[in-house]
Structure formats: structure tokens, C-alpha cells
Design a protein around this motif. Structure first.
Motif, mmCIF file in Angstrom:
data_model
loop_
_atom_site.group_PDB
_atom_site.id
_atom_site.type_symbol
_atom_site.label_atom_id
_atom_site.label_comp_id
_atom_site.label_asym_id
_atom_site.label_seq_id
_atom_site.Cartn_x
_atom_site.Cartn_y
_atom_site.Cartn_z
ATOM 1 N N THR A 40 34.362 27.252 -22.706
ATOM 2 C CA THR A 40 33.748 28.581 -21.931
ATOM 3 C C THR A 40 34.262 29.826 -22.709
ATOM 4 O O THR A 40 34.516 29.681 -23.756
ATOM 5 C CB THR A 40 34.058 28.446 -20.670
ATOM 6 O OG1 THR A 40 33.290 29.289 -19.979
ATOM 7 C CG2 THR A 40 35.597 28.668 -20.081
ATOM 8 N N ASP A 41 33.803 30.921 -22.205
ATOM 9 C CA ASP A 41 34.283 32.262 -22.477
ATOM 10 C C ASP A 41 35.146 32.868 -21.414
ATOM 11 O O ASP A 41 35.349 32.245 -20.337
ATOM 12 C CB ASP A 41 33.267 32.998 -23.034
ATOM 13 C CG ASP A 41 32.047 33.377 -21.826
ATOM 14 O OD1 ASP A 41 32.607 33.158 -20.746
ATOM 15 O OD2 ASP A 41 31.058 33.686 -22.073
ATOM 16 N N THR A 42 36.001 33.958 -21.706
ATOM 17 C CA THR A 42 36.797 34.622 -20.893
ATOM 18 C C THR A 42 36.101 35.048 -19.692
ATOM 19 O O THR A 42 36.615 35.182 -18.696
ATOM 20 C CB THR A 42 37.395 35.669 -21.440
ATOM 21 O OG1 THR A 42 36.605 36.580 -22.193
ATOM 22 C CG2 THR A 42 38.465 35.422 -22.502
ATOM 23 N N ARG A 43 34.901 35.589 -19.538
ATOM 24 C CA ARG A 43 34.178 35.963 -18.452
ATOM 25 C C ARG A 43 34.135 34.968 -17.408
ATOM 26 O O ARG A 43 34.583 34.945 -16.396
ATOM 27 C CB ARG A 43 32.854 36.416 -19.013
ATOM 28 C CG ARG A 43 32.120 37.119 -17.566
ATOM 29 C CD ARG A 43 30.593 37.015 -17.919
ATOM 30 N NE ARG A 43 29.873 35.695 -17.927
ATOM 31 C CZ ARG A 43 29.711 35.101 -16.818
ATOM 32 N NH1 ARG A 43 29.933 35.396 -15.889
ATOM 33 N NH2 ARG A 43 29.006 33.977 -17.181
ATOM 34 N N MET A 44 33.639 33.764 -17.981
ATOM 35 C CA MET A 44 33.383 32.664 -17.215
ATOM 36 C C MET A 44 34.675 32.086 -16.514
ATOM 37 O O MET A 44 34.854 31.489 -15.486
ATOM 38 C CB MET A 44 32.840 31.496 -17.857
ATOM 39 C CG MET A 44 31.966 30.543 -16.925
ATOM 40 S SD MET A 44 30.748 31.130 -15.760
ATOM 41 C CE MET A 44 30.717 29.930 -14.260
ATOM 42 N N PRO A 150 18.943 18.979 -29.063
ATOM 43 C CA PRO A 150 19.770 18.188 -30.130
ATOM 44 C C PRO A 150 20.290 19.040 -31.098
ATOM 45 O O PRO A 150 20.489 18.411 -32.406
ATOM 46 C CB PRO A 150 18.751 17.112 -30.712
ATOM 47 C CG PRO A 150 17.359 17.926 -30.724
ATOM 48 C CD PRO A 150 17.506 18.966 -29.637
ATOM 49 N N VAL A 151 20.527 20.316 -31.029
ATOM 50 C CA VAL A 151 20.899 21.131 -32.087
ATOM 51 C C VAL A 151 22.099 22.236 -31.473
ATOM 52 O O VAL A 151 22.088 22.559 -30.168
ATOM 53 C CB VAL A 151 19.782 22.109 -32.459
ATOM 54 C CG1 VAL A 151 19.061 22.705 -31.533
ATOM 55 C CG2 VAL A 151 20.291 22.870 -33.756
ATOM 56 N N ALA A 152 22.784 22.513 -32.406
ATOM 57 C CA ALA A 152 23.950 23.672 -32.260
ATOM 58 C C ALA A 152 23.817 24.663 -33.045
ATOM 59 O O ALA A 152 23.795 24.323 -34.557
ATOM 60 C CB ALA A 152 25.420 23.095 -31.771
ATOM 61 N N CYS A 185 23.713 37.350 -14.155
ATOM 62 C CA CYS A 185 23.326 37.757 -15.511
ATOM 63 C C CYS A 185 22.616 39.322 -15.338
ATOM 64 O O CYS A 185 21.741 39.369 -14.298
ATOM 65 C CB CYS A 185 22.080 36.896 -16.002
ATOM 66 S SG CYS A 185 22.581 35.323 -16.656
ATOM 67 N N PRO A 186 23.014 40.331 -16.026
ATOM 68 C CA PRO A 186 22.514 41.442 -15.823
ATOM 69 C C PRO A 186 21.120 41.399 -16.537
ATOM 70 O O PRO A 186 20.738 40.692 -17.292
ATOM 71 C CB PRO A 186 23.635 42.374 -16.711
ATOM 72 C CG PRO A 186 24.354 41.552 -17.530
ATOM 73 C CD PRO A 186 24.280 40.070 -16.746
ATOM 74 N N PRO A 187 20.371 42.755 -16.065
ATOM 75 C CA PRO A 187 18.904 42.746 -16.555
ATOM 76 C C PRO A 187 18.851 42.466 -18.133
ATOM 77 O O PRO A 187 17.723 41.537 -18.428
ATOM 78 C CB PRO A 187 18.511 44.002 -15.999
ATOM 79 C CG PRO A 187 19.260 44.266 -14.896
ATOM 80 C CD PRO A 187 20.781 43.788 -15.047
HETATM 81 N N1 NAD Z 1 21.184 24.954 -29.203
HETATM 82 C C1 NAD Z 1 20.336 25.255 -28.881
HETATM 83 O O1 NAD Z 1 19.306 24.595 -28.434
HETATM 84 C C2 NAD Z 1 19.992 27.012 -28.946
HETATM 85 C C3 NAD Z 1 18.681 27.680 -28.833
HETATM 86 C C4 NAD Z 1 18.497 28.870 -28.789
HETATM 87 C C5 NAD Z 1 19.822 29.790 -28.897
HETATM 88 N N2 NAD Z 1 20.998 29.174 -29.164
HETATM 89 C C6 NAD Z 1 22.163 29.862 -29.406
HETATM 90 O O2 NAD Z 1 22.444 30.307 -28.096
HETATM 91 C C7 NAD Z 1 23.399 31.452 -28.315
HETATM 92 C C8 NAD Z 1 22.817 32.645 -27.149
HETATM 93 O O3 NAD Z 1 22.844 32.165 -25.931
HETATM 94 P P1 NAD Z 1 22.904 32.983 -24.839
HETATM 95 O O4 NAD Z 1 21.476 33.699 -24.771
HETATM 96 O O5 NAD Z 1 22.714 31.996 -23.473
HETATM 97 O O6 NAD Z 1 23.860 33.938 -24.622
HETATM 98 P P2 NAD Z 1 25.502 33.868 -24.968
HETATM 99 O O7 NAD Z 1 25.960 32.579 -24.663
HETATM 100 O O8 NAD Z 1 25.818 34.383 -26.533
HETATM 101 O O9 NAD Z 1 26.103 34.972 -24.068
HETATM 102 C C9 NAD Z 1 25.772 36.410 -24.357
HETATM 103 C C10 NAD Z 1 26.922 36.932 -23.133
HETATM 104 O O10 NAD Z 1 26.187 36.737 -22.062
HETATM 105 C C11 NAD Z 1 27.580 36.447 -21.097
HETATM 106 N N3 NAD Z 1 26.943 35.733 -19.930
HETATM 107 C C12 NAD Z 1 26.688 34.406 -20.046
HETATM 108 N N4 NAD Z 1 26.193 33.837 -18.763
HETATM 109 C C13 NAD Z 1 26.293 34.948 -17.983
HETATM 110 C C14 NAD Z 1 26.102 35.079 -16.584
HETATM 111 N N5 NAD Z 1 25.882 34.053 -15.874
HETATM 112 N N6 NAD Z 1 26.460 36.373 -15.960
HETATM 113 C C15 NAD Z 1 27.136 37.425 -16.579
HETATM 114 N N7 NAD Z 1 27.330 37.333 -18.080
HETATM 115 C C16 NAD Z 1 26.885 36.012 -18.504
HETATM 116 C C17 NAD Z 1 28.310 35.703 -21.915
HETATM 117 O O11 NAD Z 1 29.732 35.914 -21.520
HETATM 118 C C18 NAD Z 1 28.199 36.573 -23.131
HETATM 119 O O12 NAD Z 1 29.035 37.817 -23.239
HETATM 120 C C19 NAD Z 1 23.117 32.001 -29.610
HETATM 121 O O13 NAD Z 1 24.137 31.740 -30.400
HETATM 122 C C20 NAD Z 1 21.884 31.133 -30.190
HETATM 123 O O14 NAD Z 1 21.892 31.069 -31.724
HETATM 124 C C21 NAD Z 1 20.953 27.808 -29.239
#
Ligand code: NAD
Length: 418
Positions: A40-44, A150-152, A185-187
Motif C-alpha cells: 500500500t502507500d503511506t496514506r492508506m 492482466p497488466v501492471a 477520494c478528493p474531486p
Molecule cells: N494495471 C492496470 O490495468 C492499469 C490501468 C490503468 C492505469 N494503471 C496505472 O494505475 C496508476 C494510477 O492509479 P490511480 O489513478 O488509481 O491513482 P494512484 O494509485 O496513482 O493514486 C494517486 C493518489 O491518490 C491517492 N489515493 C488513492 N486512493 C485514495 C482514496 N480512497 N482517498 C484519497 N486518496 C487516495 C494515493 O495515495 C495517491 O497519492 C498509474 O500508474 C497507471 O499507469 C494501471
């Protein structure tokens, strides 16, 4: 729909959707042993829902190690640190909780713990040699669909653009989609991730259909338009069109958040098989150049890519318009045009930039963007209308100037470019 065509579905063994379903995590995880790495990340990691899930896992007899070092857009360095933590903990399962960056990190860390090596060994399609240790993914954004795909995707500083690892072995055993996890999630994040989901659904629904020979579902991770992903994509478009703006303006609206999360997961199921195309190919260099979020880039580009694709996709665009609730006019061409306008209007309403200039792309780097985007062959070959250097040039210039007319049949500027 043409029922003579191929349909393929790849999905987690259990896909659990619904408000409060994070409560099912511990019992699901109990099947996979007693040692888990949570990615996870530090926020979560400080979030109360996270702490409750961890407590429930421990109460289930599962020892948990938390790796909270994931950064947004997933830099490569996070993976090495996460894999080290997983090895030290002797993890037998990986639980990813967070946005797409955390879920993708969980996939790649699980891959490295299962098969060794470095992420670079697996870049591209079908490089993962076999099943990986059990993965359980819980998204906290309604956007990427990574919980079912199926992708990262990660950011390798040695490369000009983000790079993907694609293999059906990266689809998790279990995905738990609990919309309550998105209430925080913020807007801006809601808009960018939700618009990302819409582009997944549109690109999946309009990606090129390939000849349905019996090797198609085995030879390609992303097989193109097909009967099953079409149904999922259209329902995703309906849900996202009806709920994205509500989620952005009323973040505490659980009904809208639920519909958005269902839409983004269905869009993930659709594009995880069908694939995405030119909007994603162009976002890779745009994102690398401007350090803007993936969702913002693909959404900014989508109306321009649709305008380019329109001659090959009028019927599909008309169906997208119908899914968005646009009135039927009986004129497919007009309905297709209206659908492009409706997507652009929805994205404008939630604050998506109208041009890649607004994302920070300087005009003197458009040639570089076009060249790099064309090099993403996996995505370019999926585009429903053939894309050569001239076509790509026209899309990036239109997306930079904001002039959709550059891409329409009647444009005098298009004639001058021809
Ligand atoms: N694997 C796939 O199929 C796939 C598809 C599209 C994009 N991606 C990848 O996913 C990443 C983007 O993911 P994302 O758009 O979910 O954002 P993210 O995971 O990069 O998160 C962005 C920010 O939002 C914060 N955040 C996440 N959930 C939150 C919540 N509930 N409340 C408040 N803050 C929150 C995180 O802490 C972070 O600071 C990119 O690296 C992109 O390339 C992967």
C-alpha cells in the motif's frame, strides 16, 4: 451484437463487489496460508479502514507485514523495496490495497517473489512463466480496473515512457471492490481516475476486431473487440456517464460511488481482454514528459482519438451515445458526432484539461510525442482506424491546439495537411 463472433472473459476467481465487502477480506485470505505482505502507500497505511482490515487478518491467524512504500504512478524503485520486504516476511500471499499504483505494485512484487529476477525480465506480453502466489486486490479509486486486469504498469527511469508487464497470470485470485473505500477520494482524483475508466470502456468497445481463429485467446493477452467485452464496456459507459459528475461534486454520495466503482471494474474486465489503443499509446509519452496522472492524459486525448477513429467507428460511437442516454436520431453519423461531443462535455464538466498544451506539453515536442506514441506497437495495432505517422501527427497537433476540426473530413486545415 454479432453472436457469430468470439467472446473471451478472464477474471479473478472471486470478484466481490459491494459496500462493506472489505469485511470479507480476512476469510478470503485465510484460504492462502498464514503469512501475507500488504502492499500500500503511506496514506492508506494510516487509514482507519486499513487498520481494521489488518486487525481482522491478524484475528484470522494471518501474520501481516505492511509495505507502504508505493508512490503514485509507480516508480521502479518501489518494487525492489517491496519485494525485499516480502522476502524478509516469508510472504505466501500478497494483498494490494490502494489506487492503481498500489495494485500494480502488488502484482509485480507477487511476480518477483514467485519467479525471481527483476521487473525488467518481464516487460511486454507473456513473459511471466507461470502462476504467481495468490494475490488479493482492493481498489480505493474507481478508475484503473487493475483489480481485474492482466497488466501492471510502472515507471522505469531507463525508459522514455511507462512500461507494462502483461500476462493472464497477473489477474488476482480475489478482487474485493468496496465503494466505501473511495468515499475519501478528493474531486480531482475522482475525476481523473473516473475519466480513466471511461477511456478504458470506450477503447475496449472500439478496439480493432481480429479474425477469430482458435489461437487468438492464447497468442495475445489483448485480443481485440469481442462479444463479451462489448457487453461489459457498454454497461460501464452507462454507469460512468450517469455517475462520474455526481461523484466529483458529491463525494459522499455512496450510491453514485457504488455505480462508479461497478463501472470502473466492468471497464477493467472489458479492456483487460479487448485491450486499449491510441489514447493510451499517446498518453505514455505525454505522461512521461509532463508528469501528469495517467487518467488526466488519456481523458484529455480521448475526444481527439475518437474524432480520428470516427470514420471506422460510427456505429459503435452511436451505441456509446445511446448508452450515455443521448436521444436516437436515426442518423448514425450524427449520433456518432454527438457521442464524441458528449464525452468531451462530460470530461470538461469534471475538470479534465481540454488540450495536452494545458497538461504542459510544449509545441516543439509534438514530433517526439508522435514518434514515441507510434512506437507503442501493442496499442497502435489495436486502433480501429489505421494509424500511420501522418495520422498520429494530426491527432497530437489537434490535441495540442484544441482544434477537433483538424480531424474531421471537412476541415480545410486537414486538406492543407494532406
Ligand atoms: N494495471 C492496470 O490495468 C492499469 C490501468 C490503468 C492505469 N494503471 C496505472 O494505475 C496508476 C494510477 O492509479 P490511480 O489513478 O488509481 O491513482 P494512484 O494509485 O496513482 O493514486 C494517486 C493518489 O491518490 C491517492 N489515493 C488513492 N486512493 C485514495 C482514496 N480512497 N482517498 C484519497 N486518496 C487516495 C494515493 O495515495 C495517491 O497519492 C498509474 O500508474 C497507471 O499507469 C494501471
Amino acid at each position: 451484437m454479432d453472436f457469430t463472433n468470439l467472446g473471451v472473459m478472464r477474471a479473478p476467481r472471486h470478484l466481490v463487489f459491494g459496500a462493506g465487502q472489505r469485511g470479507a477480506l480476512a476469510r478470503h485470505a485465510g484460504v492462502f496460508g498464514t503469512r501475507a505482505l500488504i502492499v500500500t502507500d503511506t496514506r492508506m497505511a494510516r487509514d482507519k479502514d486499513f487498520l481494521q482490515m489488518r486487525q481482522a487478518l491478524e484475528a484470522q491467524g494471518i501474520a501481516t507485514q505492511v509495505f507502504d512504500g508505493v508512490a503514485a504512478e509507480l516508480p521502479l524503485s518501489c518494487i525492489e523495496a517491496g519485494a525485499k520486504a516480502g522476502r524478509a516476511a516469508g510472504a505466501r500471499m500478497i494483498i494490494g490495497i490502494g489506487g492503481g499504483s498500489c495494485l500494480d505494485a502488488a502484482k509485480i512484487i507477487g511476480l518477483l517473489l514467485s519467479h525471481g529476477g527483476a521487473p525488467q525480465d518481464y516487460y511486454g506480453e507473456y513473459k511471466v512463466p507461470g502462476p504467481i502466489m495468490p494475490l488479493i486486490l482492493l481498489p480505493t479509486t474507481s478508475g484503473t480496473g487493475s483489480e481485474v486486469t492482466p497488466v501492471a504498469v510502472l515507471d522505469d527511469p531507463q525508459r522514455a515512457m511507462k512500461i507494462g508487464i502483461a500476462s493472464p497470470h497477473l489477474i488476482p485470485e480475489i478482487a474485493i471492490c468496496d465503494p466505501e473505500l473511495t468515499l475519501s477520494c478528493p474531486p480531482g482524483l475522482t475525476a481523473a481516475s473516473g475519466a480513466d475508466a471511461m477511456t478504458h470502456a470506450i477503447e475496449a468497445f472500439t478496439t480493432l476486431r481480429r479474425p477469430a481463429d482458435s489461437g487468438l485467446s492464447l497468442d495475445h493477452v489483448f485480443i481485440g473487440k469481442n462479444a463479451i467485452s462489448d457487453s461489459l464496456a457498454l454497461e460501464a459507459i452507462r454507469l460512468i456517464a450517469a455517475n462520474l459528475a455526481r461523484c466529483v461534486s458529491h463525494g459522499d454520495d455512496l450510491e453514485a460511488r457504488s455505480a462508479m466503482m461497478l463501472g470502473s471494474t466492468l471497464a477493467g474486465l472489458a479492456f483487460g481482454v479487448a485491450g486499449t489503443a491510441a489514447a493510451h499509446a499517446i498518453q505514455y509519452p505525454v505522461g512521461a514528459m509532463t508528469h501528469t496522472a495517467h487518467g488526466l492524459g488519456v481523458a484529455t486525448l480521448m475526444p481527439y482519438v475518437m474524432a480520428w477513429n470516427r470514420p471506422s467507428c460510427e456505429t459503435d460511437f452511436a451505441r456509446i451515445g445511446a448508452a450515455m442516454g443521448l436521444a436516437a436520431s436515426g442518423d448514425t453519423s450524427r449520433q456518432a458526432e454527438a457521442a464524441i461531443a458528449a464525452i468531451a462535455a462530460l470530461f470538461a464538466q469534471v475538470g479534465i484539461p481540454a488540450t495536452i498544451a494545458q497538461l504542459g506539453v510544449p509545441e516543439d515536442r509534438l514530433d517526439e510525442i508522435a514518434r514515441l506514441a507510434l512506437s507503442a506497437e501493442r496499442l497502435i495495432k489495436n486502433n480501429p482506424r489505421m494509424l500511420d505517422a501522418e495520422g498520429m501527427d494530426r491527432i497530437v497537433r489537434a490535441a495540442h491546439s484544441g482544434d477537433l476540426d483538424l480531424l474531421t473530413a471537412t476541415s480545410p486545415r486537414k486538406a492543407a495537411l494532406q
